[in-house]
Design an enzyme around this catalytic site. Sequence first.
Site, PDB file in Angstrom:
ATOM      1  N   ILE A  11       0.881  -1.164   0.000  1.00 24.38           N
ATOM      2  CA  ILE A  11       0.000   0.000   0.000  1.00 24.38           C
ATOM      3  C   ILE A  11       0.923   1.220   0.000  1.00 24.38           C
ATOM      4  O   ILE A  11       1.912   1.259   0.734  1.00 24.38           O
ATOM      5  CB  ILE A  11      -0.944  -0.003   1.228  1.00 24.38           C
ATOM      6  CG1 ILE A  11      -1.891   1.211   1.234  1.00 24.38           C
ATOM      7  CG2 ILE A  11      -0.182  -0.035   2.545  1.00 24.38           C
ATOM      8  CD1 ILE A  11      -2.964   1.154   2.356  1.00 24.38           C
ATOM      9  N   SER A  12       0.648   2.196  -0.868  1.00 28.08           N
ATOM     10  CA  SER A  12       1.526   3.358  -0.979  1.00 28.08           C
ATOM     11  C   SER A  12       1.490   4.187   0.301  1.00 28.08           C
ATOM     12  O   SER A  12       0.493   4.208   1.013  1.00 28.08           O
ATOM     13  CB  SER A  12       1.080   4.246  -2.137  1.00 28.08           C
ATOM     14  OG  SER A  12       1.052   3.508  -3.329  1.00 28.08           O
ATOM     15  N   GLN A  13       2.594   4.898   0.567  1.00 33.08           N
ATOM     16  CA  GLN A  13       2.646   5.712   1.779  1.00 33.08           C
ATOM     17  C   GLN A  13       1.734   6.943   1.605  1.00 33.08           C
ATOM     18  O   GLN A  13       1.595   7.462   0.493  1.00 33.08           O
ATOM     19  CB  GLN A  13       4.087   6.069   2.119  1.00 33.08           C
ATOM     20  CG  GLN A  13       4.614   7.325   1.502  1.00 33.08           C
ATOM     21  CD  GLN A  13       6.111   7.455   1.694  1.00 33.08           C
ATOM     22  OE1 GLN A  13       6.889   6.773   1.020  1.00 33.08           O
ATOM     23  NE2 GLN A  13       6.506   8.337   2.582  1.00 33.08           N
TER      24      GLN A  13
END
Length: 221
Positions: free
Chosen positions: A68-70
């Site tokens: 999951i992207s930051q």
Amino acid sequence: MSKPTAGIGMTSQRTRERMVERLRRDGIRDERVLQAMAGVPRHLFVEEALASRAYEDTALPIGFGQTISQPYVVARMIEVLVHEREPKKVLEVGTGCGYQAAVLARLFSEVYSIERIKGLHERARSNLLGLRLANLRLVHGDGHSGLEKAAPFQAIIVAAAAREVPEALVRQLAPGGRMVLPVRVSQREAQRLVLIERNGRTLLETELDPVRFVPMEAGKA
Ligand code: SAH
């Protein structure tokens, strides 16, 4: 609803507001983006064992070797996309766990999101079920071809790093539209966020921040 949308402690609205304050401090200015980020319960998109870390500014595993992207990167990319624009129809490549798709759906009137890994596409569907986002469509497919039947898009956002900007995505970008994507800049690991704007017949390309994304892969899995 399979999981509660509001929890206590590390997963509460307060924790989410602290995340938004941090984004503001780090330079995200667009209130529409900050509000959308404040509205999505990020902890529902990671495994329960990681829920307490969901609001840290970090990428987390979501299974199938993906992440999951930051939060900062999600906010930054979307801010670039909607700059001086009405958020209308957007295409996301790389649904992953569905988090960024949910943020987009709180901002854009129409959202299409493609994922190549069937298991993740299905996981995103179940993660998103309780949020009831009627303007979001999930598609299982290879994002290299975009989504012809819903094109053109005012905005395109890619969550995996390609070696070259996929041709079909450029074609499906509406006049005045913007695409943001990570591109691998050399044989090495280095990646850069690239902004592509369509102005009539010309395409304007701008290099933005260095980033680190999972690679964009070919075909469905
Ligand atoms: N937006 C996601 C980030 C997921 S990571 C989130 O909020 O969690 C990037 C995702 O891109 C992975 O799930 C990966 O499987 C997917 N991906 C990689 N290549 C792709 C392709 N060609 N088409 C569609 N999805 C792709």
